[in-house]
Design a protein around this motif. Structure first.
Motif, PDB file in Angstrom:
ATOM      1  N   ARG A  39      20.155  -3.192 -34.132  1.00 38.20           N
ATOM      2  CA  ARG A  39      20.462  -4.111 -33.033  1.00 38.20           C
ATOM      3  C   ARG A  39      19.906  -5.498 -33.369  1.00 38.20           C
ATOM      4  NH1 ARG A  39      24.088  -0.893 -30.230  1.00 38.20           N
ATOM      5  NH2 ARG A  39      23.089   0.993 -29.427  1.00 38.20           N
ATOM      6  N   PRO A  40      20.658  -6.544 -33.121  1.00 38.21           N
ATOM      7  CA  PRO A  40      20.193  -7.891 -33.479  1.00 38.21           C
ATOM      8  C   PRO A  40      19.103  -8.431 -32.558  1.00 38.21           C
ATOM      9  CG  PRO A  40      22.357  -7.999 -32.451  1.00 38.21           C
ATOM     10  CD  PRO A  40      22.056  -6.545 -32.650  1.00 38.21           C
ATOM     11  N   HIS A  41      18.882  -7.789 -31.414  1.00 39.95           N
ATOM     12  CA  HIS A  41      17.876  -8.274 -30.468  1.00 39.95           C
ATOM     13  C   HIS A  41      16.952  -7.114 -30.102  1.00 39.95           C
ATOM     14  CE1 HIS A  41      20.334 -11.900 -29.940  1.00 39.95           C
ATOM     15  NE2 HIS A  41      21.360 -11.077 -29.872  1.00 39.95           N
ATOM     16  N   SER A  42      15.647  -7.396 -30.019  1.00 39.07           N
ATOM     17  CA  SER A  42      14.685  -6.342 -29.714  1.00 39.07           C
ATOM     18  C   SER A  42      13.523  -6.905 -28.915  1.00 39.07           C
ATOM     19  CB  SER A  42      14.153  -5.710 -31.012  1.00 39.07           C
ATOM     20  OG  SER A  42      13.233  -4.679 -30.730  1.00 39.07           O
ATOM     21  N   VAL A  43      13.060  -6.129 -27.942  1.00 37.13           N
ATOM     22  CA  VAL A  43      11.859  -6.486 -27.185  1.00 37.13           C
ATOM     23  C   VAL A  43      10.991  -5.227 -27.071  1.00 37.13           C
ATOM     24  CG1 VAL A  43      13.008  -8.288 -25.839  1.00 37.13           C
ATOM     25  CG2 VAL A  43      12.905  -5.942 -24.946  1.00 37.13           C
ATOM     26  N   TYR A  68      17.189  -7.510 -18.600  1.00 40.99           N
ATOM     27  CA  TYR A  68      17.206  -8.629 -19.546  1.00 40.99           C
ATOM     28  C   TYR A  68      18.077  -8.300 -20.769  1.00 40.99           C
ATOM     29  CZ  TYR A  68      15.529 -11.633 -23.327  1.00 40.99           C
ATOM     30  OH  TYR A  68      15.452 -12.487 -24.396  1.00 40.99           O
ATOM     31  N   LEU A  69      17.916  -7.108 -21.311  1.00 39.35           N
ATOM     32  CA  LEU A  69      18.649  -6.745 -22.528  1.00 39.35           C
ATOM     33  C   LEU A  69      20.134  -6.584 -22.287  1.00 39.35           C
ATOM     34  CD1 LEU A  69      16.124  -4.234 -24.126  1.00 39.35           C
ATOM     35  CD2 LEU A  69      16.574  -6.600 -24.799  1.00 39.35           C
ATOM     36  N   GLN A  79      17.590  -3.625 -28.465  1.00 35.57           N
ATOM     37  CA  GLN A  79      16.679  -2.493 -28.547  1.00 35.57           C
ATOM     38  C   GLN A  79      15.467  -2.732 -27.659  1.00 35.57           C
ATOM     39  OE1 GLN A  79      15.382  -0.257 -32.285  1.00 35.57           O
ATOM     40  NE2 GLN A  79      13.582  -1.569 -31.964  1.00 35.57           N
ATOM     41  N   LEU A  80      15.073  -1.671 -26.934  1.00 39.99           N
ATOM     42  CA  LEU A  80      13.822  -1.672 -26.184  1.00 39.99           C
ATOM     43  C   LEU A  80      12.868  -0.727 -26.894  1.00 39.99           C
ATOM     44  CD1 LEU A  80      12.011  -2.376 -23.802  1.00 39.99           C
ATOM     45  CD2 LEU A  80      13.138  -0.548 -22.496  1.00 39.99           C
ATOM     46  N   HIS A  97      25.350  -0.468 -25.214  1.00 44.16           N
ATOM     47  CA  HIS A  97      24.941  -1.117 -26.469  1.00 44.16           C
ATOM     48  C   HIS A  97      23.423  -1.318 -26.504  1.00 44.16           C
ATOM     49  CE1 HIS A  97      29.207  -1.654 -27.008  1.00 44.16           C
ATOM     50  NE2 HIS A  97      29.275  -2.362 -25.898  1.00 44.16           N
ATOM     51  N   LEU A  98      22.708  -0.252 -26.157  1.00 40.10           N
ATOM     52  CA  LEU A  98      21.256  -0.309 -26.085  1.00 40.10           C
ATOM     53  C   LEU A  98      20.652   0.835 -26.884  1.00 40.10           C
ATOM     54  CD1 LEU A  98      18.678  -1.547 -24.625  1.00 40.10           C
ATOM     55  CD2 LEU A  98      18.921   0.379 -23.031  1.00 40.10           C
TER      56      LEU A  98
END
Length: 463
Positions: A39-43, A68-69, A79-80, A97-98
């Protein structure tokens, strides 16, 4: 001994393959489902104020992080990450898409306060809560109408802390049906992998009205006396892959379902194209693999292989009843090892729980083309209790290459059953004693490796 196939043999093989194209699709589906999507974004959950002390309730942190995601769902997904710690929470929703990824030392803990598990409507294919009329508590991890969902980790843990729910159930103080640990409704592209699931309040993993589902490399454990803590329950779902799992629970390890009586008949969504392989487990009160009892929308094209059941009540079971309607057909179970199992194979035709008094008792289920082969068992009490329905016999039950060390003096008990068998020990009931090959091969579902040359004098040699 080398076996030469005649043209008739080859044609029969081609016929069987053509009758079961799902097998190729199903295997491909298992190979294609993966938890390694980047995933291009992660927190990290701590960025939203979560505290992993096992005491602080973190429901809002999970909800806010996922809210938020969700803004990245059209940007490649997100991604969390849940780091090491004990993260107490109530129920929370996922989004499309998580990826929910747990550290190996992360534990998500379900709250023991029932208010943290909100009420939702009953499933339309059940018409009411499974245990009580009305609604039901939402699962700890929940999703509806989603696409591309992954729950994974380096064997991190999701613990439902279900003992409080089990006590409420035993004391008959529940107002609504207990929650599952993980449930997805009407979702596509679901992967659950590399995790341990503990102490579910009710069924553990429940995909319902879903497609393209993979559950891989998971461990599911609840006490052997915990009530109704099924392991994995595909329900009115298709293209499901379950593989490389260890399950030890208080109910069925895997139970395939498709709705309950008139509600399941009306909703009419079957469970089909289901692969189960490399499963190990125990259940003292129920079954290794069960089909039903809620099967009113139909169950078909199930292939289960490489199974090991020990210390269990039943190995393989079909559960149904007058009033269910629906069907269970085209089932293929092979390569099974049973140790210390009370009943190896059981068909129960009067599993008579009904949602209400409006079901039609004349809605009879169709049970046909069930193949069980290559089974061994040690210290098995009863080989088979196979009970069909008077006026609605179970048809084309095919047993082959089964060897059980049975302690009972009456190893088989059959009624309203029709079928065939080869190489079954102890000798099966009279209704199944006619051989499969060659006359009845087409009556049996997908028995490819029981193709024998009619000129081969050694009838025990398998291709």
């Amino acid at each position: 001994m080398r076996i030469t196939l005649t043209r008739v043999d080859v044609l029969l093989i081609l016929v069987v393959f053509n009758e079961a194209p799902w097998y190729i699709r199903g295997s491909f589906q298992c190979q294609q489902m993966s938890s390694e999507i980047v995933r291009p974004h992660s927190v990290t959950i701590t960025e939203f104020g979560a505290v992993g002390d096992g005491l602080t309730i973190n429901t809002k942190a999970f909800q806010n992080a996922i809210f938020y995601l969700n803004s990245f769902s059209d940007k490649g997904g997100a991604q969390l990450f849940v780091p090491a710690g004990r993260w107490l929470t109530g129920s929370f929703d996922l989004v499309s898409h998580l990826t929910l990824r747990l550290d190996k030392d992360a534990v998500i803990l379900g709250s023991i306060n029932s208010d943290d598990w909100p009420l939702i409507d009953p499933l339309p294919s059940y018409g009411r809560g499974r245990e009580l009329p009305g609604g039901r508590h939402r699962s700890l991890i929940f999703g509806r109408n989603l696409t591309d969902i992954i729950i994974t980790g380096d064997n991190g843990t999701i613990d439902g802390q279900g003992s409080v729910w089990w006590n409420w159930f035993r004391n008959e103080t529940l107002d609504y049906t207990r929650p599952h640990l993980v449930e997805f409704i009407n979702s596509t592209g679901v992967v659950i992998s590399n995790l341990t699931f503990l102490n579910s309040p009710f069924w553990t993993i429940h995909p319902v009205y879903c497609s393209q589902v993979a559950v891989q490399n998971v461990t599911i454990i609840s006490p052997l006396d915990s009530p109704n803590t099924d392991g994995i329950d595909p329900d009115s779902s298709n293209d499901v892959c379950i593989e490389d799992c260890y399950i030890s629970t208080g109910d069925d390890l895997i139970a395939i379902k498709s709705g309950w009586d008139e509600y399941g008949i009306s909703y009419a969504r079957p469970s089909t194209n289901i692969i189960i392989r490399r499963l190990v487990g125990e259940t003292r009160s129920s079954s290794g693999i069960a089909l039903g009892s809620e099967m009113s929308g139909g169950i078909s094209e199930v292939h289960a292989e490489n199974l090991q059941f020990f210390n269990s009540n039943t190995g393989i079971r079909i559960k149904t009843s007058p009033g269910r309607g629906g069907y269970v057909r085209n089932i293929y179970v092979s390569d099974v090892i049973m140790t210390d199992v009370k009943i190896a194979i059981r068909f129960t035709s009067n599993y008579g729980e009904h949602p209400d008094n409006f079901y039609d008792p004349l809605a009879l289920p169709i049970i046909e083309k069930i193949t069980i082969k290559d089974v061994t068992g040690k210290n098995v009490k009863v080989a088979g209790l196979l009970d069909g329905i008077d006026g609605d016999s179970f048809l084309n039950i095919c047993l082959s290459n089964i060897s059980l060390s049975v302690t009972s003096g009456s190893p088989w008990n059959c009624s309203y059953i029709q079928g065939y068998s080869d190489f079954v020990s102890p000798k099966t009931c009279e209704a199944l004693q006619e051989g499969i090959y060659p006359k009845h091969l087409s009556d049996c579902y997908c028995v490819l490796n029981h193709m024998r040359s009619p000129t081969d004098p050694d009838r025990s040699t398998l291709v």
